[in-house]
Design a protein around this motif. Structure first.
Motif, PDB file in Angstrom:
ATOM      1  N   GLU A 131       0.853  -1.183   0.000  1.00 58.69           N
ATOM      2  CA  GLU A 131       0.000   0.000   0.000  1.00 58.69           C
ATOM      3  C   GLU A 131       0.888   1.232   0.000  1.00 58.69           C
ATOM      4  OE1 GLU A 131      -2.681   1.832   3.339  1.00 58.69           O
ATOM      5  OE2 GLU A 131      -3.912   0.359   2.244  1.00 58.69           O
ATOM      6  N   VAL A 132       0.654   2.129  -0.938  1.00 54.02           N
ATOM      7  CA  VAL A 132       1.473   3.332  -1.077  1.00 54.02           C
ATOM      8  C   VAL A 132       0.582   4.555  -0.890  1.00 54.02           C
ATOM      9  CG1 VAL A 132       3.115   2.195  -2.603  1.00 54.02           C
ATOM     10  CG2 VAL A 132       1.175   3.434  -3.588  1.00 54.02           C
ATOM     11  N   GLU A 133       1.155   5.646  -0.435  1.00 47.95           N
ATOM     12  CA  GLU A 133       0.373   6.852  -0.170  1.00 47.95           C
ATOM     13  C   GLU A 133       0.602   7.948  -1.208  1.00 47.95           C
ATOM     14  OE1 GLU A 133       0.507   8.264   3.810  1.00 47.95           O
ATOM     15  OE2 GLU A 133       0.128   6.285   4.692  1.00 47.95           O
ATOM     16  N   ARG A 134       1.539   7.741  -2.128  1.00 44.89           N
ATOM     17  CA  ARG A 134       1.768   8.705  -3.200  1.00 44.89           C
ATOM     18  C   ARG A 134       1.333   8.085  -4.525  1.00 44.89           C
ATOM     19  NH1 ARG A 134       6.865   8.174  -2.200  1.00 44.89           N
ATOM     20  NH2 ARG A 134       7.294   8.273  -4.449  1.00 44.89           N
ATOM     21  N   PHE A 135       0.601   8.865  -5.318  1.00 45.65           N
ATOM     22  CA  PHE A 135       0.105   8.354  -6.583  1.00 45.65           C
ATOM     23  C   PHE A 135       1.254   7.926  -7.497  1.00 45.65           C
ATOM     24  CE2 PHE A 135      -1.244   9.053 -11.011  1.00 45.65           C
ATOM     25  CZ  PHE A 135      -2.324   8.177 -11.072  1.00 45.65           C
ATOM     26  N   ASP A 136       2.342   8.693  -7.532  1.00 39.93           N
ATOM     27  CA  ASP A 136       3.434   8.353  -8.438  1.00 39.93           C
ATOM     28  C   ASP A 136       4.129   7.047  -8.062  1.00 39.93           C
ATOM     29  OD1 ASP A 136       4.855   9.163  -6.202  1.00 39.93           O
ATOM     30  OD2 ASP A 136       5.846  10.854  -7.177  1.00 39.93           O
ATOM     31  N   ALA A 137       3.903   6.564  -6.841  1.00 40.88           N
ATOM     32  CA  ALA A 137       4.492   5.290  -6.426  1.00 40.88           C
ATOM     33  C   ALA A 137       3.820   4.097  -7.102  1.00 40.88           C
ATOM     34  CB  ALA A 137       4.423   5.136  -4.908  1.00 40.88           C
ATOM     35  N   LEU A 138       2.673   4.318  -7.766  1.00 41.29           N
ATOM     36  CA  LEU A 138       1.999   3.242  -8.482  1.00 41.29           C
ATOM     37  C   LEU A 138       2.723   2.873  -9.769  1.00 41.29           C
ATOM     38  CD1 LEU A 138      -1.703   4.455  -8.076  1.00 41.29           C
ATOM     39  CD2 LEU A 138      -0.600   2.606  -6.821  1.00 41.29           C
ATOM     40  N   TYR A 139       3.508   3.810 -10.289  1.00 44.69           N
ATOM     41  CA  TYR A 139       4.285   3.517 -11.493  1.00 44.69           C
ATOM     42  C   TYR A 139       5.306   2.424 -11.179  1.00 44.69           C
ATOM     43  CZ  TYR A 139       2.391   7.591 -13.923  1.00 44.69           C
ATOM     44  OH  TYR A 139       1.543   8.487 -14.544  1.00 44.69           O
ATOM     45  N   GLY A 140       5.420   1.474 -12.087  1.00 41.53           N
ATOM     46  CA  GLY A 140       6.348   0.377 -11.883  1.00 41.53           C
ATOM     47  C   GLY A 140       5.694  -0.879 -11.348  1.00 41.53           C
ATOM     48  N   ALA A 141       4.440  -0.784 -10.924  1.00 39.42           N
ATOM     49  CA  ALA A 141       3.726  -1.981 -10.478  1.00 39.42           C
ATOM     50  C   ALA A 141       3.242  -2.780 -11.686  1.00 39.42           C
ATOM     51  CB  ALA A 141       2.542  -1.587  -9.601  1.00 39.42           C
ATOM     52  N   ARG A 142       2.909  -4.040 -11.470  1.00 44.61           N
ATOM     53  CA  ARG A 142       2.223  -4.808 -12.511  1.00 44.61           C
ATOM     54  C   ARG A 142       0.719  -4.663 -12.355  1.00 44.61           C
ATOM     55  NH1 ARG A 142       4.420  -9.080 -14.916  1.00 44.61           N
ATOM     56  NH2 ARG A 142       2.592  -8.909 -16.275  1.00 44.61           N
ATOM     57  N   LEU A 143       0.272  -4.619 -11.102  1.00 44.46           N
ATOM     58  CA  LEU A 143      -1.135  -4.395 -10.797  1.00 44.46           C
ATOM     59  C   LEU A 143      -1.218  -3.148  -9.921  1.00 44.46           C
ATOM     60  CD1 LEU A 143      -4.153  -5.323 -10.674  1.00 44.46           C
ATOM     61  CD2 LEU A 143      -3.538  -6.556  -8.581  1.00 44.46           C
ATOM     62  N   ALA A 144      -1.950  -2.132 -10.384  1.00 42.34           N
ATOM     63  CA  ALA A 144      -2.143  -0.898  -9.622  1.00 42.34           C
ATOM     64  C   ALA A 144      -3.632  -0.720  -9.363  1.00 42.34           C
ATOM     65  CB  ALA A 144      -1.590   0.300 -10.381  1.00 42.34           C
ATOM     66  N   VAL A 145      -3.971  -0.365  -8.123  1.00 41.58           N
ATOM     67  CA  VAL A 145      -5.372  -0.220  -7.718  1.00 41.58           C
ATOM     68  C   VAL A 145      -5.585   1.170  -7.133  1.00 41.58           C
ATOM     69  CG1 VAL A 145      -7.229  -1.121  -6.276  1.00 41.58           C
ATOM     70  CG2 VAL A 145      -5.519  -2.695  -7.227  1.00 41.58           C
ATOM     71  N   VAL A 146      -6.618   1.842  -7.631  1.00 39.17           N
ATOM     72  CA  VAL A 146      -6.999   3.156  -7.123  1.00 39.17           C
ATOM     73  C   VAL A 146      -8.496   3.139  -6.840  1.00 39.17           C
ATOM     74  CG1 VAL A 146      -7.145   5.635  -7.600  1.00 39.17           C
ATOM     75  CG2 VAL A 146      -5.192   4.310  -8.453  1.00 39.17           C
ATOM     76  N   VAL A 147      -8.882   3.510  -5.638  1.00 42.76           N
ATOM     77  CA  VAL A 147     -10.296   3.684  -5.295  1.00 42.76           C
ATOM     78  C   VAL A 147     -10.607   5.164  -5.513  1.00 42.76           C
ATOM     79  CG1 VAL A 147     -12.059   3.465  -3.516  1.00 42.76           C
ATOM     80  CG2 VAL A 147     -10.174   1.806  -3.628  1.00 42.76           C
ATOM     81  N   ASN A 148     -11.587   5.438  -6.368  1.00 38.30           N
ATOM     82  CA  ASN A 148     -11.799   6.799  -6.853  1.00 38.30           C
ATOM     83  C   ASN A 148     -13.288   7.092  -7.089  1.00 38.30           C
ATOM     84  OD1 ASN A 148     -10.233   9.136  -7.625  1.00 38.30           O
ATOM     85  ND2 ASN A 148     -10.851   8.791  -9.732  1.00 38.30           N
ATOM     86  N   PRO A 149     -13.917   7.957  -6.263  1.00 34.85           N
ATOM     87  CA  PRO A 149     -13.411   8.638  -5.072  1.00 34.85           C
ATOM     88  C   PRO A 149     -13.028   7.618  -3.995  1.00 34.85           C
ATOM     89  CG  PRO A 149     -15.497   9.611  -5.794  1.00 34.85           C
ATOM     90  CD  PRO A 149     -15.322   8.327  -6.544  1.00 34.85           C
TER      91      PRO A 149
END
Length: 348
Positions: A131-149
């Motif tokens: 679990e990351v708290e910065r959006f740019d930390a999602l780069y480089g993952a194979r699976l990225a998950v964002v709950v929005n809103p």
């Protein structure tokens, strides 16, 4: 792709920290006045008034044509390219580990703090979850998950930022999952529902929250045609129960109710914020279905409201945070207002 052996091999703890359990609330506050008043969820307290169920809804298996009609109405409601891009399921909860299993095990990153089930579902599918708290930390993952809103604080990530991330992930074969459970009360232009043809974007939409019918268990995955077909094949021909199909067909096409309800929810949200403001408690963020409060004495407020028979949502490891759902009527607002007056009067 067969994910069943991979899921069966996983040992992942059950999630027990969630809202909506009045049994747990009664055990925690045995002397509270009854009935308990549940403000611990983000579910619309004024559910869609679907027509009486016909006997066929429970006596017969759902017709394939009706499932196709439901997918078409969901595509129209959510903004997906077509019905072929929509898969209906008995709630998005079931879809989480299936979607996570579209990729072989690898690095999965979830933008948090957020709904804990995404991390558990990704772990079930074999991913190494972070679990990351910065959006740019999602780069480089194979699976990225964002709950929005986002749940629980209402944080919103713009569509252009998400599309840039999806394009980056696609270069390395990655997938972006966007959980839009609360987008029915969010800014529609920021939804990625119309972008799923990109091939590596999966959008999850919850039916029960906005329509106030969580117990029906109905949700949707919006995805490219190939991904949608795979999910549909895995779920099988009768994934959606007759009562959910009946209510979903009516609710998704009732534009008048939807428009009126969105305005009613805004009114209720403003009224709720004012109650907390009067008690000296400033609401920080949220959506039109829930509000998010950060306060150094949030744990004491949770206890005070609980002893007054009002359940709100607290979070393990985040003692300064609370999420508060909307009361559904004047009586509920009055009960909450009296409890908050007691809090303010106690000098806490």
């Amino acid at each position: 792709m067969d994910i069943r052996p991979r899921l069966a091999d996983r040992t992942v703890n059950r999630v027990t920290d969630h809202g909506g359990s009045l049994v747990q609330a009664s055990a925690l506050f045995p002397d509270a006045p009854m009935p308990f008043f549940d403000l611990s969820t983000g579910i619309n307290p004024n559910p869609y008034p679907f027509s009486p169920l016909p006997a066929s809804a429970v006596e017969r298996l759902p017709e394939e044509a009706d499932i196709a009609t439901l997918a078409g109405r969901a595509a129209d409601h959510y903004g997906a390219p077509s019905a072929a891009h929509v898969i209906a399921a008995p709630g998005t909860q079931l879809l989480l580990p299936l979607v996570a299993s579209l990729l072989p095990p690898g690095p999965a990153r979830i933008l948090g703090p957020t709904y804990a089930e995404h991390a558990r579902a990704a772990a079930l599918a074999g991913h190494a979850v972070e679990e990351v708290e910065r959006f740019d930390a999602l780069y480089g993952a194979r699976l990225a998950v964002v709950v929005n809103p986002n749940n629980p604080d209402g944080r919103l990530i713009g569509r252009s930022e998400l599309l840039d991330l999806a394009e980056n992930l696609q270069r390395s074969g990655g997938i972006l999952v966007v959980d839009e459970a609360f987008m029915d009360v969010g800014p529609r232009p920021e939804s990625l529902a119309g972008d799923v043809d990109a091939g590596n974007i999966v959008v999850l939409r919850s039916f029960g929250k906005f329509f106030g019918l969580a117990g029906l268990r109905l949700g949707f995955a919006l995805a490219s045609h190939d991904v949608a077909q795979w999910l549909g094949d895995w779920l099988g021909p009768w994934a959606v129960a007759g009562p959910a199909l009946h209510a979903g067909l009516e609710a998704l096409s009732d534009r008048d109710w939807q428009s009126t309800m969105r305005q009613d929810l805004i009114t209720a949200r403003v009224r709720l914020d004012a109650l907390f403001d009067d008690a000296g408690l400033s609401i920080e963020t949220g959506t039109d279905l829930f509000r998010f409060l950060r306060h150094p004495r949030a744990a004491q407020l949770f206890d005070h409201l609980g002893r007054n028979g009002i359940l709100v949502r607290r979070f393990a490891g985040r003692p300064d945070c609370l999420r508060i759902g909307l009361p559904g009527d004047d009586q509920g607002f009055e009960r909450l207002g009296l409890a908050l007056e007691g809090w303010a009067g106690s000098g806490q």
